[in-house]
Write an enzyme that holds these catalytic residues in place. Structure first.
Site, PDB file in Angstrom:
ATOM      1  N   ASN A   1      14.602  19.456 -42.761  1.00 18.87           N
ATOM      2  CA  ASN A   1      15.810  19.599 -41.938  1.00 18.87           C
ATOM      3  C   ASN A   1      16.997  18.810 -42.494  1.00 18.87           C
ATOM      4  OD1 ASN A   1      14.973  17.036 -41.280  1.00 18.87           O
ATOM      5  ND2 ASN A   1      14.317  17.526 -39.210  1.00 18.87           N
TER       6      ASN A   1
ATOM      7  N   ARG B   1      19.336   6.955 -37.445  1.00 20.98           N
ATOM      8  CA  ARG B   1      18.531   6.414 -36.356  1.00 20.98           C
ATOM      9  C   ARG B   1      19.413   5.512 -35.498  1.00 20.98           C
ATOM     10  NH1 ARG B   1      15.767  10.088 -37.033  1.00 20.98           N
ATOM     11  NH2 ARG B   1      13.563  10.172 -37.561  1.00 20.98           N
TER      12      ARG B   1
ATOM     13  N   GLN C   1      14.032   6.885 -27.453  1.00 20.33           N
ATOM     14  CA  GLN C   1      14.228   8.296 -27.091  1.00 20.33           C
ATOM     15  C   GLN C   1      13.086   8.763 -26.210  1.00 20.33           C
ATOM     16  OE1 GLN C   1      16.867   9.608 -30.966  1.00 20.33           O
ATOM     17  NE2 GLN C   1      14.985  10.682 -30.592  1.00 20.33           N
TER      18      GLN C   1
ATOM     19  N   HIS D   1      18.888  14.236 -29.486  1.00 20.21           N
ATOM     20  CA  HIS D   1      18.475  14.316 -30.894  1.00 20.21           C
ATOM     21  C   HIS D   1      18.148  15.769 -31.266  1.00 20.21           C
ATOM     22  CE1 HIS D   1      15.894  12.156 -34.195  1.00 20.21           C
ATOM     23  NE2 HIS D   1      16.651  13.120 -34.686  1.00 20.21           N
TER      24      HIS D   1
HETATM   25  P1  NDP Z   1      16.148  10.257 -48.115  1.00 17.81           P
HETATM   26  O1  NDP Z   1      14.980   9.370 -48.292  1.00 17.81           O
HETATM   27  O2  NDP Z   1      16.329  11.430 -48.999  1.00 17.81           O
HETATM   28  O3  NDP Z   1      17.494   9.413 -48.234  1.00 17.81           O
HETATM   29  C1  NDP Z   1      17.646   8.138 -47.759  1.00 17.81           C
HETATM   30  C2  NDP Z   1      18.425   7.381 -48.804  1.00 17.81           C
HETATM   31  O4  NDP Z   1      18.772   6.109 -48.264  1.00 17.81           O
HETATM   32  C3  NDP Z   1      17.611   7.136 -50.058  1.00 17.81           C
HETATM   33  O5  NDP Z   1      18.337   7.652 -51.138  1.00 17.81           O
HETATM   34  C4  NDP Z   1      17.493   5.620 -50.105  1.00 17.81           C
HETATM   35  O6  NDP Z   1      17.682   5.116 -51.360  1.00 17.81           O
HETATM   36  C5  NDP Z   1      18.690   5.185 -49.323  1.00 17.81           C
HETATM   37  N1  NDP Z   1      18.559   3.861 -48.766  1.00 17.81           N
HETATM   38  C6  NDP Z   1      17.488   3.296 -48.173  1.00 17.81           C
HETATM   39  N2  NDP Z   1      17.813   2.069 -47.747  1.00 17.81           N
HETATM   40  C7  NDP Z   1      19.101   1.859 -48.084  1.00 17.81           C
HETATM   41  C8  NDP Z   1      19.983   0.794 -47.884  1.00 17.81           C
HETATM   42  N3  NDP Z   1      19.593  -0.325 -47.268  1.00 17.81           N
HETATM   43  N4  NDP Z   1      21.257   0.917 -48.357  1.00 17.81           N
HETATM   44  C9  NDP Z   1      21.652   2.038 -48.996  1.00 17.81           C
HETATM   45  N5  NDP Z   1      20.835   3.093 -49.201  1.00 17.81           N
HETATM   46  C10 NDP Z   1      19.579   2.993 -48.747  1.00 17.81           C
HETATM   47  O7  NDP Z   1      16.132  10.695 -46.596  1.00 17.81           O
HETATM   48  P2  NDP Z   1      16.949  11.856 -45.880  1.00 17.81           P
HETATM   49  O8  NDP Z   1      18.325  11.886 -46.448  1.00 17.81           O
HETATM   50  O9  NDP Z   1      16.178  13.098 -45.847  1.00 17.81           O
HETATM   51  O10 NDP Z   1      16.980  11.280 -44.399  1.00 17.81           O
HETATM   52  C11 NDP Z   1      17.590  10.021 -44.120  1.00 17.81           C
HETATM   53  C12 NDP Z   1      17.260   9.620 -42.699  1.00 17.81           C
HETATM   54  O11 NDP Z   1      17.890  10.522 -41.798  1.00 17.81           O
HETATM   55  C13 NDP Z   1      15.764   9.728 -42.338  1.00 17.81           C
HETATM   56  O12 NDP Z   1      15.051   8.573 -42.720  1.00 17.81           O
HETATM   57  C14 NDP Z   1      15.820   9.887 -40.850  1.00 17.81           C
HETATM   58  O13 NDP Z   1      15.827   8.607 -40.232  1.00 17.81           O
HETATM   59  C15 NDP Z   1      17.153  10.563 -40.609  1.00 17.81           C
HETATM   60  N6  NDP Z   1      16.973  11.966 -40.206  1.00 17.81           N
HETATM   61  C16 NDP Z   1      17.516  12.372 -39.016  1.00 17.81           C
HETATM   62  C17 NDP Z   1      17.331  13.654 -38.562  1.00 17.81           C
HETATM   63  C18 NDP Z   1      17.951  14.131 -37.294  1.00 17.81           C
HETATM   64  O14 NDP Z   1      17.517  15.146 -36.750  1.00 17.81           O
HETATM   65  N7  NDP Z   1      18.963  13.466 -36.755  1.00 17.81           N
HETATM   66  C19 NDP Z   1      16.515  14.621 -39.327  1.00 17.81           C
HETATM   67  C20 NDP Z   1      16.108  14.123 -40.621  1.00 17.81           C
HETATM   68  C21 NDP Z   1      16.294  12.838 -41.013  1.00 17.81           C
HETATM   69  P3  NDP Z   1      16.539   5.053 -52.457  1.00 17.81           P
HETATM   70  O15 NDP Z   1      15.696   6.261 -52.260  1.00 17.81           O
HETATM   71  O16 NDP Z   1      17.335   5.079 -53.693  1.00 17.81           O
HETATM   72  O17 NDP Z   1      15.795   3.821 -52.199  1.00 17.81           O
END
Ligand code: NDP
Length: 396
Positions: A147, A285, A314, A333
């Site tokens: 998603n 989140r 939630q 959500h």
């Molecule tokens: P990804 O894992 O693809 O992306 C998250 C990114 O955040 C990674 O590139 C990671 O970097 C980076 N990251 C982690 N910690 C930090 C930090 N402290 N500072 C900067 N960058 C950081 O996940 P998605 O993009 O698919 O999803 C992200 C979040 O969105 C999910 O974890 C979930 O909580 C939320 N979500 C919400 C949904 C909704 O319905 N509202 C649905 C899907 C997701 P690196 O990998 O380089 O360590």
């Protein structure tokens, strides 16, 4: 034979839909970057139908009962007398969606003596105490990418809705008004505004790609910097931290997972460094933002708007300040639970269950915890620890 315990959100108040607004959803076989969409042997649902609610059952009942497993589906997930807590002692597999999370605290994991596999039907497994899951040797898996594009579309929508003052203007029409001055006295153009994302993973990068079309200056912060060619293509400015980035932005979108280091990242101190009148869109989140600080910043004018779909816990209790704070564009959500997203994560859940029961490895990109350590996507994007503290308030 196993007990599979599945927690899903309630059916619509008018009952399970007899028909839908559209006859089909687009067929998508791969995501940006090449990862393929889920590929179970078969599915027992019609893509485009409501699958994430109790009657939708993620389309899993014929498959699981056909193999002789017990399949329990409930929306009653919070508090010691809930169906979830009662059934947990028998369950080998627990499935829930982040939209209506079955919080798996350390206490619940200890009680779930048969538990081996926890599936997040969607993305984001912070409702599971990952530290406790690691220590117990559980497997935790989610349907990565299912998603991500859905959420990125929602982020762009919410940025525009806040900046252009869409929701209050819509409400004037519903109230029978034609109050143009009321509507436009908080309405701006996104053109020329600087937008920054905290996190440029699947969602964050998709947001940046979509916003490129608006010709706005784009900034980002990430743990691992994007390749040079992507930075050049999208005209991105990189910052080492959120603290270094947010003072330069008019709009900030949050796209990182919740884990102990990102919990309450947007606190009083960080928000005080933002330009007066900034906007925040958080679909990652709720707990990444301090809820009282956000409400105060909207009241004082430090923030001009806040939108998103993620809360903590939630469902949020009635007195949660985000329900009543000014200038917000909050929804339940929903951004990752469009009908198209549901079809993908229901198929992904089926794929994981097929692997589990056939003793085949689960795709690496779906793994969060395995064999006592963070694994797959989990090892890349999360850190060990617990972000479930306070979830008991969902029972109120
Ligand atoms: P990804 O894992 O693809 O992306 C998250 C990114 O955040 C990674 O590139 C990671 O970097 C980076 N990251 C982690 N910690 C930090 C930090 N402290 N500072 C900067 N960058 C950081 O996940 P998605 O993009 O698919 O999803 C992200 C979040 O969105 C999910 O974890 C979930 O909580 C939320 N979500 C919400 C949904 C909704 O319905 N509202 C649905 C899907 C997701 P690196 O990998 O380089 O360590």
């Amino acid at each position: 034979m196993s007990t599979v315990l599945c927690v899903l959100y309630d059916d619509p108040v008018d009952g399970y839909p007899p028909e839908y607004a559209r006859d089909e959803i687009p067929r998508i076989s791969s995501y940006p970057g090449g990862q393929t969409t889920p590929g179970p042997h078969a599915i027992d649902f019609v893509p485009g139908q409501l699958l994430g609610c109790v009657s939708g059952e993620l389309g899993l009942r014929p498959f699981l009962e056909g193999m002789g497993h017990t399949f329990v589906v409930t929306s009653d997930k919070d508090g010691p007398d809930s169906t979830f807590e009662r059934e947990l002692t028998e369950a080998e597999v627990v499935i829930s969606q982040p939209f209506w999370p079955a919080y798996l605290t350390a206490e619940r994991i200890a009680k779930a003596e048969n538990l081996q596999l926890v599936i997040t039907a969607g993305i984001g497994s912070d409702h599971v105490n990952l530290q406790a899951a690691i220590e117990r040797g559980l497997t935790v898996a989610e349907i990565s990418y299912s998603n991500s594009i859905s959420v990125s579309e929602h982020v762009v929508m919410m940025i525009l809705a806040l900046v252009r003052n869409y929701i209050p203007s819509y409400q004037w029409v519903v109230k029978g008004g034609w109050n143009i001055a009321d509507c436009v006295s908080r309405s701006y153009d996104l053109e020329g505004m600087t937008v920054g994302t905290v996190g440029a993973g699947r969602i964050g990068l998709a947001v940046l790609r979509r916003l490129r079309a608006f010709d706005v200056p784009l900034r980002y912060t990430e743990r691992h910097r994007l390749p040079d060619e992507v930075e050049r293509e999208l005209g991105l400015t990189f910052h080492e931290s959120a603290a270094a980035m947010v003072p330069h932005c008019d709009v900030v979108t949050i796209n990182v997972p919740l884990y102990p280091q990102t919990e309450h990242l947007f606190d009083e101190q960080l928000i005080s460094t933002m330009k007066r009148g900034s906007y925040i869109v958080n679909t990652a989140r709720g707990k990444i933002c301090d809820k009282d600080t956000i409400a105060r910043a909207l009241q004082s004018g430090q923030l001009a708007g806040y939108a998103g779909d993620v809360w903590f816990p939630q469902p949020p209790p009635e007195e949660h300040p985000w329900r009543s704070m000014p200038h917000h564009g909050m929804t339940p959500h929903i951004s990752g639970s469009s009908l198209a997203a549901q079809a993908r994560y229901a198929a992904g859940t089926r794929e994981i269950l097929e692997c589990w029961f056939e003793n085949r490895p689960i795709r690496d990109e779906y793994l969060i915890v395995e064999a006592g350590r963070l694994a797959g996507s989990g090892a890349h994007s999360y850190s060990a620890g617990d972000a479930t503290r306070g979830s008991e308030a969902a029972g109120r």
